[in-house]
Scaffold this motif. Structure first.
Motif, PDB file in Angstrom:
ATOM      1  N   GLY A 138      -3.757   3.103  -4.354  1.00 44.19           N
ATOM      2  CA  GLY A 138      -2.657   4.056  -4.369  1.00 44.19           C
ATOM      3  C   GLY A 138      -2.852   5.124  -5.431  1.00 44.19           C
ATOM      4  N   GLY A 146      -5.479  -6.817  -0.180  1.00 42.02           N
ATOM      5  CA  GLY A 146      -4.557  -5.701  -0.333  1.00 42.02           C
ATOM      6  C   GLY A 146      -3.782  -5.731  -1.634  1.00 42.02           C
ATOM      7  N   SER A 152      -5.508  -2.096 -10.950  1.00 43.99           N
ATOM      8  CA  SER A 152      -4.412  -2.853 -10.330  1.00 43.99           C
ATOM      9  C   SER A 152      -3.907  -3.932 -11.279  1.00 43.99           C
ATOM     10  N   PHE A 192      -6.819  -3.569   4.619  1.00 42.32           N
ATOM     11  CA  PHE A 192      -7.214  -4.111   3.315  1.00 42.32           C
ATOM     12  C   PHE A 192      -7.897  -5.474   3.338  1.00 42.32           C
ATOM     13  N   SER A 213       0.829  -1.204   0.000  1.00 42.23           N
ATOM     14  CA  SER A 213       0.000   0.000   0.000  1.00 42.23           C
ATOM     15  C   SER A 213       0.867   1.260   0.000  1.00 42.23           C
ATOM     16  N   SER A 268       2.726   1.709  -3.246  1.00 41.11           N
ATOM     17  CA  SER A 268       1.830   2.126  -4.324  1.00 41.11           C
ATOM     18  C   SER A 268       1.528   3.625  -4.234  1.00 41.11           C
ATOM     19  N   SER A 286      -4.359  -2.554  -3.855  1.00 40.94           N
ATOM     20  CA  SER A 286      -3.383  -1.499  -3.573  1.00 40.94           C
ATOM     21  C   SER A 286      -2.976  -0.695  -4.794  1.00 40.94           C
ATOM     22  N   THR A 293       2.486  -7.864   3.638  1.00 37.29           N
ATOM     23  CA  THR A 293       2.637  -8.041   2.187  1.00 37.29           C
ATOM     24  C   THR A 293       3.410  -9.300   1.836  1.00 37.29           C
ATOM     25  N   CYS A 331       0.043   4.271   6.071  1.00 40.40           N
ATOM     26  CA  CYS A 331      -0.074   2.976   5.383  1.00 40.40           C
ATOM     27  C   CYS A 331       0.477   1.903   6.305  1.00 40.40           C
TER      28      CYS A 331
END
Length: 815
Positions: free
Chosen positions: A362, A354, A70, A350, A18, A21, A358, A47, A209
């Motif tokens: 973002g 996510g 995305s 998220f 996140s 991004s 993301s 992540t 974030c």
């Protein structure tokens, strides 16, 4: 040891996908003075262990737009940065094991077509052809999305970070943010620590974030960021000989997803009752950590998986993984500027999507920060929907046990949360409960949605067809239409605006004429600079210098933030949340005047008490304020009474109402009445990307009163003409139901979706609202077309109208 700058335009806190991004997309907009601080190493929180599924279809058009963005970004990122992301568009399949789930995924397929997402409905045998390892003995149907895919999350984040660095961003690892500073209500800087080194970066913008650390970091600044970590489980098998590349497979009825990766199979779970983690905060040294195994918790999922994918019976388990992910009370992430502190932005929470979210999130946040307004309606994920009480840790701990599993539960219409309930209650809650109320929850408020008959079970039985309260809603609806009904609307947000400059302030932020006589009620919108609807409200002038704004329960924090944001420092205006101080009882229906005159000596005649006015009244032995307005399209009053007298007033009305057949009614009946009348619902029918004129609300806009926010956009639209129009639809077949996002078909082509739907018990069919493109067309052109509504692949003929089908001249409200 790093040499950190002393100033920056923006500081991003958190180096997961996140944060990377947001940094990447800000640099794409030309922001070069971007600093990202990561407490340990990039991707070391959530992540690195994410499953990396990249699905495009979401519950709304705009969330789908972000997910599609995305997927598109991840496919081109490798060529841009030279770093592999592992992105493969191998598609996804979702299978249904029940008729109800089949209805759900086929409705989603219709929605996908309306959102321009490639989709195919599959028979069980077609699924077997694409996924030969799958046991299809009880599969009812499936949906295939060819554009979906999977990626390597850590590699993806690193590619975004490299792209951000290429754009001028500075990224520092092993630097912990210890405080966010503020001055005069806005961010002024961040303090950091790297080992024994300490320092401060001056900035007026931060982006939290922080993932599962985000809540506690936000709390230090008085910012509400309700999220909580849960344990999330998956297993990875040993290599399986001959296993080819396969689509991602979701079997939501068994709470499972499957991902082939490098000849191994990953099986993940979204179990119905999750395990919260980190109740006492996240450990300071947490970095690429795993949580202890809990095979007993995962075993029921694995047992079903072996039956679904028999090859798993002989495949060895290479990895049993348990890692934390953060979840929110409503399964939607948070984006935007926090209402408590200017310059404090958020992209967090998220809910296990996510990676898919993301890229788009973002991009959207960067656009929002750059332009001062979101690129399109983002209310679903707007941080301003969070209620202050939701930062309570016990509440979050209880709620997230449910929200993780809800990702794969049946997404039935009207589904209510079962955990962490009862936090906010009307003074009439126990009265209504004793009389059969079945409650739903909005913004933490317990609200009577329908009333059970004596002997009827007081709970929902969910379905895509008529649910067990359908006849209850019908009876309540018809009582409002033909007799008199009483509704508890205490959850309305109530904002008092007062002071010497209150009128000038409201004239600037509201589109309608607010300079009216004390006692008048004005229906209005607050617009953004594009003419979109930032808020839908009524404003009652209480005196020369005091006003009461009434807003939906869900938007109270948003509306407070909008007002405070647009208040000039030199203006003498005090804005106060008065929501809890008054209960609201709505007495609605053609017999409402006869009833209210039994409990009050005041004059309720048309001449003395016309529509759109508010008066102080005696009622029973108490005092209240009656507002003659209606969201159901009938004669009626909303009675605002101080919380301490609410029970007495309710009892007085109930006793006096017996000879008139007074019926207690719930929010489901309110909604079916308002949709027959074509009244808009904020967040569905009208949002900040819906132009007020195209929404059919031009009657509430007075451009001649002088300057106000959005006026220029209204004048431009009047000059250029409308490109779409809000229309009302009634299904000609009385059996099918409309809820939301069904496809609107005009002359054989899908042109849009239903923004909100309910059953019209007076009109004899399901009713929906929706926008229809109309550039260069007349009303006659629109009405001469043939309309259908597509529901789960089937098209149902519909009648269309630009005027309300029920009481189009609004005569009944003025009886």
């Amino acid at each position: 040891m790093h040499e950190l700058p002393s100033k920056a335009r923006v500081v991003i806190i958190g180096g997961g996908v996140s944060g990377c991004s947001v940094a990447y997309h800000l640099t794409k907009l030309g922001w070069t003075d971007v600093v990202l601080l990561e407490r340990k190493q990039l991707t070391s929180g959530t992540t690195w262990h994410a499953a990396g599924l990249v699905g495009q279809l979401r519950a709304s058009e705009n969330m789908t737009r972000l997910a599609k963005y995305s997927a598109d970004l991840y496919t081109q990122l490798e060529a841009e940065t030279g770093l592999a992301t592992g992105m493969r568009q191998n598609g996804s399949i979702t299978v249904a094991l029940t008729d109800e789930r089949k209805e759900e995924i086929y409705r989603q397929a219709t929605m996908a077509r309306a959102f321009d997402v490639e989709v195919d409905e599959l028979s069980p045998s077609a699924v077997k052809d694409m996924y030969p390892y799958l046991n299809i003995s009880d599969v009812k149907g499936a949906v295939h999305l060819p554009g979906d895919g999977q990626c390597d999350p850590a590699s993806l984040a690193m590619a975004l970070a490299k792209g951000a660095r290429n754009g001028g961003a500075k990224i520092f690892e092993n630097v912990k943010v210890t405080a966010v500073h503020s001055r005069h209500g806005r961010v002024s800087g961040v303090s950091w620590a790297e080992g024994d080194a300490l320092g401060t970066i001056e900035t007026d913008l931060v982006v939290n974030c922080g993932g599962m650390w985000g809540r506690d970091l936000a709390a230090q600044s008085g910012v509400t960021l309700p999220l909580h970590a849960c344990e999330h489980f998956y297993i990875v098998t040993e290599a399986i000989e001959g296993l080819p590349a396969l689509p991602v497979l979701r079997v939501p009825d068994e709470c499972a997803y499957y991902k082939e990766d490098a000849g191994k199979m990953l099986l993940g779970a979204f179990e119905p009752k999750a395990k919260p983690w980190g109740m006492d905060g996240i450990p300071e040294d947490f970095c690429f950590d795993e949580l202890p195994e809990d095979f007993a918790h995962f075993e029921p999922i694995l047992e079903m998986a072996v039956g679904r994918m028999p090859m798993l019976e002989t495949a060895g388990i290479h990895t049993f993984f348990n890692g934390p992910e953060s979840f929110t009370p409503d399964d939607r992430y948070y984006l935007g500027e926090a209402p408590e502190l200017r310059g404090y932005w958020v992209a967090a929470g998220f809910n296990s999507i996510g990676i898919a979210s993301s890229g788009g999130a973002g991009w959207a946040l960067a656009q929002w920060m750059n332009d001062g307004q979101p690129p399109f309606d983002l209310w679903e994920v707007d941080i301003r929907r969070a209620q202050p009480f939701q930062k309570n840790r016990r509440y979050l701990r209880e709620r997230v046990t449910e929200t993780l599993g809800l990702l794969y539960a049946d997404h039935f219409p009207y589904r209510q949360m079962t955990t962490a309930r009862g936090v906010r209650r009307s003074p009439l809650h126990e009265h209504l409960k004793a009389r059969g109320a079945v409650f739903g929850e909005v913004a933490g408020w317990e609200r009577a949605n329908w009333f059970a008959r004596p002997g009827q079970e007081r709970e929902y039985r969910y379905s895509w067809g008529r649910q067990n309260w359908f006849e209850n809603q019908r009876d309540e609806h018809l009582a409002v239409r033909h007799g008199v009904g009483l509704l508890d609307l205490t959850s309305f947000g109530k904002i008092r605006i007062e002071g010497g400059d209150a009128l000038a302030f409201l004239q600037r932020v509201c589109a309608n004429q607010i300079d009216v006589a004390p006692g008048r009620i004005v229906y209005t919108q607050m617009l953004n600079s594009r003419g979109g609807i930032a808020s839908d409200l009524t404003v009652t002038r209480l005196s020369d210098t005091a006003f009461l704004a009434v807003v939906p329960a869900a938007t109270l924090q948003r509306d407070l933030a909008w007002m405070r944001k647009h208040l000039d420092p030199e203006e003498f205006v005090v804005i106060t949340d008065m929501t809890a101080s008054e209960a609201v009882l709505a007495l609605m229906g053609p017999k409402s005047r006869d009833l209210i005159q039994q409990v009050s000596p005041n004059d309720f005649s048309n001449d003395s008490f016309p529509f759109g006015t508010a008066r102080e009244m005696e009622i029973g032995m108490g005092l209240a304020r009656a507002h003659r307005v209606s969201y159901v399209g009938e004669l009626g009053w909303e009675i605002y009474v101080s919380a301490d007298q609410a029970a007495h007033v309710f009892e007085a009305l109930e006793e006096a109402g017996e000879p008139f057949g007074l019926k207690l009614c719930g929010l489901h009946a309110l909604d079916s009445c308002r949709i027959e009348k074509g009244f808009r619902h904020f967040g569905h029918d009208i949002t900040d990307e819906d132009h007020v004129l195209e929404a059919g609300l031009g009657f509430a806009v007075k451009t001649r009163k002088g300057e106000f926010i959005g006026r220029d956009a209204v004048l431009r639209k009047r000059e250029a003409g409308l490109t779409r129009r809000m229309m009302q639809f009634r299904l000609k077949d009385p059996e099918p139901l409309l809820f939301h996002n069904e496809a609107v078909v005009r002359d054989g082509q899908i042109v849009s979706t239903i923004t909100s739907g309910n059953y019209g018990h007076s009109l004899g069919g399901a009713i929906g609202l929706g926008y229809v493109p109309c550039a260069g067309e007349s009303e006659a052109d629109l009405l001469s077309s043939t309309y259908e509504i597509e529901i789960a692949g089937a098209r149902v003929p519909a009648e269309a109208s630009l005027k309300p089908m029920y009481d189009p001249k609004a005569e009944r409200m003025h009886l």
